[in-house]
Scaffold this motif. Structure first.
Motif, mmCIF file in Angstrom:
data_model
loop_
_atom_site.group_PDB
_atom_site.id
_atom_site.type_symbol
_atom_site.label_atom_id
_atom_site.label_comp_id
_atom_site.label_asym_id
_atom_site.label_seq_id
_atom_site.Cartn_x
_atom_site.Cartn_y
_atom_site.Cartn_z
ATOM 1 N N VAL A 89 0.833 -1.205 0.000
ATOM 2 C CA VAL A 89 0.000 0.000 0.000
ATOM 3 C C VAL A 89 0.869 1.257 0.000
ATOM 4 N N VAL A 90 1.887 1.277 0.838
ATOM 5 C CA VAL A 90 2.800 2.435 0.877
ATOM 6 C C VAL A 90 3.487 2.600 -0.469
ATOM 7 N N GLY A 91 3.937 1.493 -1.066
ATOM 8 C CA GLY A 91 4.590 1.561 -2.373
ATOM 9 C C GLY A 91 3.674 2.115 -3.450
ATOM 10 N N LEU A 92 2.421 1.691 -3.450
ATOM 11 C CA LEU A 92 1.471 2.197 -4.441
ATOM 12 C C LEU A 92 1.166 3.677 -4.237
ATOM 13 N N LEU A 93 1.065 4.098 -2.975
ATOM 14 C CA LEU A 93 0.841 5.521 -2.698
ATOM 15 C C LEU A 93 2.044 6.353 -3.146
ATOM 16 N N LEU A 94 3.247 5.836 -2.907
ATOM 17 C CA LEU A 94 4.449 6.535 -3.374
ATOM 18 C C LEU A 94 4.510 6.562 -4.899
ATOM 19 N N LEU A 95 4.068 5.488 -5.545
ATOM 20 C CA LEU A 95 4.018 5.468 -7.005
ATOM 21 C C LEU A 95 3.083 6.561 -7.520
ATOM 22 N N LEU A 96 1.919 6.698 -6.893
ATOM 23 C CA LEU A 96 0.977 7.745 -7.307
ATOM 24 C C LEU A 96 1.546 9.137 -7.097
ATOM 25 N N ALA A 97 2.135 9.360 -5.942
ATOM 26 C CA ALA A 97 2.736 10.673 -5.669
ATOM 27 C C ALA A 97 3.909 10.925 -6.611
ATOM 28 N N GLY A 98 4.712 9.898 -6.829
ATOM 29 C CA GLY A 98 5.864 10.031 -7.718
ATOM 30 C C GLY A 98 5.454 10.317 -9.145
ATOM 31 N N THR A 99 4.332 9.755 -9.571
ATOM 32 C CA THR A 99 3.841 10.006 -10.926
ATOM 33 C C THR A 99 3.597 11.491 -11.132
ATOM 34 N N HIS A 100 3.051 12.129 -10.141
ATOM 35 C CA HIS A 100 2.775 13.566 -10.236
ATOM 36 C C HIS A 100 4.075 14.378 -10.203
ATOM 37 N N LEU A 101 4.997 13.989 -9.354
ATOM 38 C CA LEU A 101 6.210 14.783 -9.169
ATOM 39 C C LEU A 101 7.296 14.500 -10.204
ATOM 40 N N ILE A 102 7.643 13.240 -10.383
ATOM 41 C CA ILE A 102 8.764 12.902 -11.262
ATOM 42 C C ILE A 102 8.328 12.217 -12.545
ATOM 43 N N GLY A 103 7.047 12.020 -12.720
ATOM 44 C CA GLY A 103 6.532 11.421 -13.935
ATOM 45 C C GLY A 103 6.325 9.920 -13.810
ATOM 46 N N MET A 104 5.499 9.405 -14.696
ATOM 47 C CA MET A 104 5.136 7.988 -14.667
ATOM 48 C C MET A 104 6.338 7.086 -14.879
ATOM 49 N N TYR A 105 7.169 7.413 -15.842
ATOM 50 C CA TYR A 105 8.258 6.508 -16.201
ATOM 51 C C TYR A 105 9.309 6.415 -15.099
ATOM 52 N N ALA A 106 9.692 7.536 -14.512
ATOM 53 C CA ALA A 106 10.667 7.512 -13.417
ATOM 54 C C ALA A 106 10.062 6.859 -12.180
#
Length: 167
Positions: A89-106
């Motif tokens: 769950v934490v990993g998925l939340l970080l993935l969502l936040a990261g998508t906004h900040l550093i982009g989907m691919y990164a």
């Protein structure tokens, strides 16, 4: 929290999300556009209707105690289960936040490293192969084949040379 309570809670949350998505979908045309087909909000609206119906069906079955889950007084999630589910769950939340900040691919690259290497305990070779292959495959599918850009966040300037090659 018991399994019975969790089943009701999830069904109610999904029903409320369905209503919200239906409401938001009506900002676009949800009907048929002559000569063009369904309006831009049609698919999200009708998928949300389907989700609402299934959520209401689950709630009805919960009240009638039809399923084993609707009768279960067992604990929903033990400490051992939480230790497994929590990092996901934490990993998925970080993935969502990261998508906004550093982009989907990164974000997918970092997500794959975290999951394959640290949770999956695979070798660095396998980890890096998958961590590179996943964003490349996503890029080829979405950006090149479907011409549908995904969010790139602060990494977008790095994609300009690639755009010059493919467009």
């Amino acid at each position: 929290m018991t399994v019975r309570t969790a089943e009701l809670l999830v069904a109610v949350i999904l029903a409320l999300l369905s209503l919200g998505l239906m409401w938001k979908s009506t900002e676009l045309n949800i009907g048929w556009v002559a000569g063009a087909g369904p309006g831009g909000g049609a698919w999200p609206f009708w998928l949300s209707v389907g989700m609402l119906v299934t959520s209401l069906w689950t709630i009805l079955r919960w009240f009638r105690r039809v399923t084993p889950q609707s009768r279960s007084k067992e604990i929903f999630m033990s400490a051992d289960t939480l230790a497994i589910v929590g990092p996901v769950v934490v990993g998925l939340l970080l993935l969502l936040a990261g998508t906004h900040l550093i982009g989907m691919y990164a974000a997918v690259f970092l997500f794959m490293i975290a999951f394959v290497r640290f949770l999956g305990r695979h070798s660095w070779f396998v980890t890096l192969a998958l961590a590179v292959a996943a964003p490349v495959a996503m890029f080829l599918l979405f950006e090149w084949a479907l011409t549908t850009p995904l969010p790139k966040g602060i990494t977008e300037p790095a994609f300009y040379p690639i755009y010059d090659l493919i467009y």
